[in-house]
Motif scaffolding. Sequence first.
Motif, short mmCIF file in Angstrom:
data_model
loop_
_atom_site.label_atom_id
_atom_site.label_comp_id
_atom_site.label_asym_id
_atom_site.label_seq_id
_atom_site.Cartn_x
_atom_site.Cartn_y
_atom_site.Cartn_z
N VAL A 61 0.84 -1.20 0.00
CA VAL A 61 0.00 0.00 0.00
C VAL A 61 0.88 1.24 0.00
O VAL A 61 0.57 2.23 -0.68
CB VAL A 61 -0.96 -0.01 1.21
N LYS A 64 2.07 1.82 -3.54
CA LYS A 64 0.96 2.34 -4.35
C LYS A 64 0.70 3.82 -4.03
O LYS A 64 0.48 4.63 -4.93
CB LYS A 64 -0.29 1.49 -4.07
N ARG A 65 0.75 4.18 -2.75
CA ARG A 65 0.53 5.57 -2.35
C ARG A 65 1.62 6.49 -2.88
O ARG A 65 1.37 7.64 -3.25
CB ARG A 65 0.45 5.68 -0.82
N LEU A 68 0.76 7.18 -6.45
CA LEU A 68 -0.42 8.04 -6.54
C LEU A 68 -0.14 9.46 -6.05
O LEU A 68 -0.84 10.39 -6.46
CB LEU A 68 -1.57 7.43 -5.74
N LEU A 84 -5.51 11.23 -0.88
CA LEU A 84 -5.28 9.79 -0.87
C LEU A 84 -6.07 9.17 0.26
O LEU A 84 -6.01 9.63 1.40
CB LEU A 84 -3.80 9.49 -0.67
N LYS A 85 -6.81 8.11 -0.07
CA LYS A 85 -7.54 7.34 0.94
C LYS A 85 -7.08 5.91 0.80
O LYS A 85 -7.38 5.26 -0.20
CB LYS A 85 -9.04 7.43 0.73
N TYR A 86 -6.34 5.44 1.79
CA TYR A 86 -5.73 4.11 1.82
C TYR A 86 -4.87 3.93 0.57
O TYR A 86 -3.81 4.53 0.49
CB TYR A 86 -6.79 3.02 1.98
N ASP A 87 -5.30 3.16 -0.44
CA ASP A 87 -4.48 3.01 -1.64
C ASP A 87 -5.21 3.53 -2.88
O ASP A 87 -4.96 3.10 -3.99
CB ASP A 87 -4.06 1.55 -1.83
N LYS A 88 -6.11 4.48 -2.70
CA LYS A 88 -6.88 5.05 -3.80
C LYS A 88 -6.72 6.56 -3.82
O LYS A 88 -6.53 7.20 -2.79
CB LYS A 88 -8.35 4.70 -3.65
N LEU A 89 -6.82 7.14 -5.02
CA LEU A 89 -6.76 8.58 -5.19
C LEU A 89 -8.16 9.10 -5.44
O LEU A 89 -8.84 8.63 -6.36
CB LEU A 89 -5.85 8.93 -6.37
N VAL A 90 -8.61 10.04 -4.65
CA VAL A 90 -9.93 10.64 -4.80
C VAL A 90 -9.74 12.03 -5.36
O VAL A 90 -9.05 12.87 -4.77
CB VAL A 90 -10.67 10.71 -3.44
#
Length: 156
Positions: A61, A64-65, A68, A84-90
Amino acid sequence: MKVQCDSENIDSLRRLGKRTDKCRPVLVTFTTAKKKIELLKRKKMLAATGYYINEDFPQQVLNKRKELQKQAEEERKKGNFAILKYDKLVILPGNSNSKMYTPKPNNKRTLSNSPEITPTSDNIGSTGRTTTQQISKKNKYDIKRFLHDSTSNKDQ
């Protein structure tokens, strides 16, 4: 930080890395997520000090961050709001200085005002206070009459 944290709030506490003369990070596991969120919300209070608080993520993770993070900075330069929220880009369109969510309007029902009661001799009780009477409802009496009639018809 003005956060009350007792020993019963901490599940485990350990130092990371090898023993050296340098400072080592500390990994803290809390018994409840509420306490963790409370501390993470107030981590900005430590900005002027030499201490910091980060959330611990698995290595995949973290990688990945890191990827991102570059994309998030590009989106911020474009004027979008990116986090960034955990391993996702919002990514949300709009100015990066604006709030992430606009507050919802108050959808609660507005209460109606009570009718004005003027004290008269009819509605002043023995205590000197004004009393209110319940408004008679047509349906209330119709239902009673219907129930009374239906039970009396069964008897006949």
